[in-house]
Design a protein around this motif. Structure first.
Motif, PDB file in Angstrom:
ATOM      1  N   ALA A 112      32.684  45.730  40.960  1.00 22.55           N
ATOM      2  CA  ALA A 112      33.867  46.012  40.140  1.00 22.55           C
ATOM      3  C   ALA A 112      35.164  45.720  40.891  1.00 22.55           C
ATOM      4  O   ALA A 112      36.249  45.862  40.333  1.00 22.55           O
ATOM      5  CB  ALA A 112      33.845  47.478  39.709  1.00 22.55           C
ATOM      6  N   ILE A 113      35.072  45.305  42.141  1.00 25.87           N
ATOM      7  CA  ILE A 113      36.259  44.978  42.944  1.00 25.87           C
ATOM      8  C   ILE A 113      36.902  43.714  42.370  1.00 25.87           C
ATOM      9  O   ILE A 113      36.222  42.716  42.147  1.00 25.87           O
ATOM     10  CB  ILE A 113      35.882  44.770  44.426  1.00 25.87           C
ATOM     11  N   ASP A 114      38.211  43.774  42.124  1.00 24.62           N
ATOM     12  CA  ASP A 114      38.919  42.618  41.587  1.00 24.62           C
ATOM     13  C   ASP A 114      39.352  41.644  42.678  1.00 24.62           C
ATOM     14  O   ASP A 114      39.349  40.430  42.464  1.00 24.62           O
ATOM     15  CB  ASP A 114      40.146  43.077  40.788  1.00 24.62           C
ATOM     16  N   GLU A 115      39.745  42.177  43.836  1.00 29.42           N
ATOM     17  CA  GLU A 115      40.210  41.301  44.908  1.00 29.42           C
ATOM     18  C   GLU A 115      40.115  42.021  46.246  1.00 29.42           C
ATOM     19  O   GLU A 115      40.378  43.213  46.331  1.00 29.42           O
ATOM     20  CB  GLU A 115      41.660  40.889  44.637  1.00 29.42           C
ATOM     21  N   VAL A 116      39.738  41.259  47.276  1.00 29.62           N
ATOM     22  CA  VAL A 116      39.722  41.758  48.651  1.00 29.62           C
ATOM     23  C   VAL A 116      40.742  40.932  49.424  1.00 29.62           C
ATOM     24  O   VAL A 116      40.637  39.710  49.482  1.00 29.62           O
ATOM     25  CB  VAL A 116      38.321  41.617  49.292  1.00 29.62           C
ATOM     26  N   VAL A 117      41.744  41.605  49.996  1.00 34.09           N
ATOM     27  CA  VAL A 117      42.799  40.917  50.738  1.00 34.09           C
ATOM     28  C   VAL A 117      42.665  41.288  52.212  1.00 34.09           C
ATOM     29  O   VAL A 117      42.689  42.469  52.561  1.00 34.09           O
ATOM     30  CB  VAL A 117      44.202  41.306  50.218  1.00 34.09           C
TER      31      VAL A 117
END
Length: 167
Positions: A112-117
């Protein structure tokens, strides 16, 4: 105490230490003495992780999880699932060092993670190819400027006051 994958146990009964090497499954006795005779050191148990709790209402909001290192992502994925169940609109993970080992790219992609920065302090180009949710922030210029300022005895405050959004 861990020594390159081995566990050293100190006991007060034998006034020596025993070395267990997991790969060989053998106990070896060393001639080293116990650091504190008469004091028994308990066997250390693996840390138990507390359950994930969400404080406050995240419904309809953007959730941002911040950590210093992201390596194994199971805990981040579990936290993202809970946040999504509680109604978080989007879920971002921010970390300084993106090690992203083993199955991390696949788990992130399926989560469910939208983005990893993450920053570019650790190379992770292969992981980015495997998962388009992984984004990189280049910190090379700010690190170079910080090193230059420290070397020349200049103030570091400039870095916090004069960084534009585009930098």
């Amino acid at each position: 105490m861990s020594i390159h994958g081995s566990v050293r146990l100190f006991t007060s009964e034998h006034n020596s230490s025993e070395l267990y090497e997991p790969k060989e499954n053998q106990w070896k006795t060393s001639s080293r003495h116990v650091p504190f005779p008469g004091i028994e050191l308990p066997m250390m148990m693996a840390k138990e992780k507390p359950p994930i709790t969400v404080v406050g209402d995240v419904g309809g909001r953007i959730a941002i999880i911040v950590d210093d290192i992201i390596d194994d992502v199971e805990d981040f994925v579990a936290a993202a699932e809970i946040l999504k169940e509680r109604g978080a609109y989007k879920i971002y993970i921010m970390a300084t060092h993106g090690l992203l080992s083993a199955e991390a790219p696949r788990l992130i992609e399926e989560s469910a993670i939208d983005e990893v920065v993450v920053t570019n302090t650790v190379p992770h180009e292969v992981q980015k190819l495997q998962c388009p949710k992984i984004k990189t922030v280049d910190v090379s210029m700010i690190l170079a400027e910080a090193i230059r300022r420290i070397h020349n005895g200049e103030s570091m405050a400039y870095l916090f006051r004069n960084i534009a959004v585009d930098d």
